[in-house]
Design an enzyme around this catalytic site. Structure first.
Site, short mmCIF file in Angstrom:
data_model
loop_
_atom_site.label_atom_id
_atom_site.label_comp_id
_atom_site.label_asym_id
_atom_site.label_seq_id
_atom_site.Cartn_x
_atom_site.Cartn_y
_atom_site.Cartn_z
N HIS A 172 0.83 -1.20 -0.05
CA HIS A 172 0.06 0.12 0.14
C HIS A 172 0.99 1.37 -0.02
O HIS A 172 0.45 2.30 -0.49
CB HIS A 172 -0.84 0.09 0.99
CG HIS A 172 -2.09 -1.06 1.11
ND1 HIS A 172 -1.79 -2.43 1.23
CD2 HIS A 172 -3.27 -0.75 0.88
CE1 HIS A 172 -3.11 -3.02 1.02
NE2 HIS A 172 -3.96 -2.20 1.01
N HIS A 211 1.80 -4.24 9.18
CA HIS A 211 2.99 -4.08 8.70
C HIS A 211 3.74 -3.23 9.72
O HIS A 211 3.34 -2.63 10.81
CB HIS A 211 3.02 -2.89 7.32
CG HIS A 211 2.57 -3.48 6.11
ND1 HIS A 211 3.15 -4.49 5.37
CD2 HIS A 211 1.36 -3.22 5.52
CE1 HIS A 211 2.38 -4.82 4.42
NE2 HIS A 211 1.25 -4.36 4.39
#
Length: 283
Positions: free
Chosen positions: A197, A239
């Site tokens: 992303h 993440h």
């Protein structure tokens, strides 16, 4: 004569070099055994005395250790400065990433803003941008617009394949080790490093800022969106901070690669004709 012999015996007794601990100094040097021959011979005796005094030890003490195992033990006991620095940075990265994951659950401290963070995360998803680019290409009627959109699809494909390949090689799990969802499997975003992303958001924002004429407030919002889209993955516990940082760097690299291999209008029209089955050789 007897008096001279008595004197020589007394002299020998008073000589320091005739003591047992200095006998090796009176012996000639031998190349076969080296200078420390008698000392080496005395070591097993002292070790036996030590073993006799302390009792039986582990049977593995007397076994010689191979050079490879000795070097490995030395490396484990004395790690390098670089290894210590990397381990410390990874530990700090994991600790901070877990602390920043305030939107992981529905009952955490960031539960009120979880819906907004999830929306930001979806705005940087590959499925969202591929669908949006294809719809805009289908509705576009200008050659310039179609050229930009085809190159955008090329950039998205490059980003998707590169991130998926690196993730398969590294196979790093997220800070909370959640199983990937359905959309993550569709976008091949199943691992943590690097953050797909973040890479996609930086690449798309730079692409749009370069090829679209936008007002200053919109340009600021686009930069802000790219940063928030990457940070949202950390807040959701998907993440680490290092994953997002490397994702930002890869996004800039992908943008530079696409700009260097920019497809002209004729090539884009050929690709559009192939995609819509209207290419001349196919008719």
């Amino acid at each position: 004569m007897p008096s001279s012999q008595a004197r020589s015996r007394a002299r020998d007794r008073n000589n320091v070099l005739n003591r047992p601990e200095f006998l090796s100094l009176n012996q000639p040097f031998s190349r076969e055994h080296g200078g420390g021959g008698p000392r080496r011979a005395s070591r097993p005796h002292s070790q036996q005395e030590d073993l006799g005094g302390r009792g039986p030890r582990d049977s593995s003490e007397g076994v010689p250790v191979p050079d490879g195992e000795a070097k490995e033990d030395c490396m484990q006991l004395n790690p390098s400065f670089g290894g210590i620095a990397i381990s410390s940075l990874l530990a700090i990265d994991i600790s901070l990433s877990k602390r920043l994951g305030v939107c992981v659950g529905t009952r955490g401290s960031g539960a009120p803003m979880r819906s907004m963070v999830v929306l930001l995360s979806l705005s940087g998803h590959a499925f969202t941008w591929f669908c949006g680019a294809l719809i805009c290409l289908w509705r576009s009627n200008t050659l310039a617009g179609q050229e930009v959109l085809v190159n955008l699809l090329l950039a998205l494909t490059l980003d998707l394949m590169t991130i998926a390949g690196v993730q398969k090689l590294v196979k790093r799990r997220g800070p909370w080790d959640f199983p990937p969802g359905f959309l993550d499997y569709v976008a091949m975003d199943t691992y943590s490093f690097p953050a797909a992303h973040a890479s996609r958001a930086v690449m798309v924002s730079n692409f749009l800022l370069t090829h679209l004429v936008l007002a200053v407030p919109l340009r600021i919002l686009l930069y802000l969106w790219a940063v928030l889209a990457g940070v949202s993955r950390v807040l959701l516990g998907k993440h680490h901070l290092s994953d997002v940082g490397c994702g930002f760097a890869l996004g800039l690299l992908h943008f530079s690669l696409v700009e260097s291999v920019w497809l002209d209008s004729d090539t884009c029209q050929t690709l559009i004709s192939i995609g819509t089955l209207r290419w001349t050789p196919l008719i």
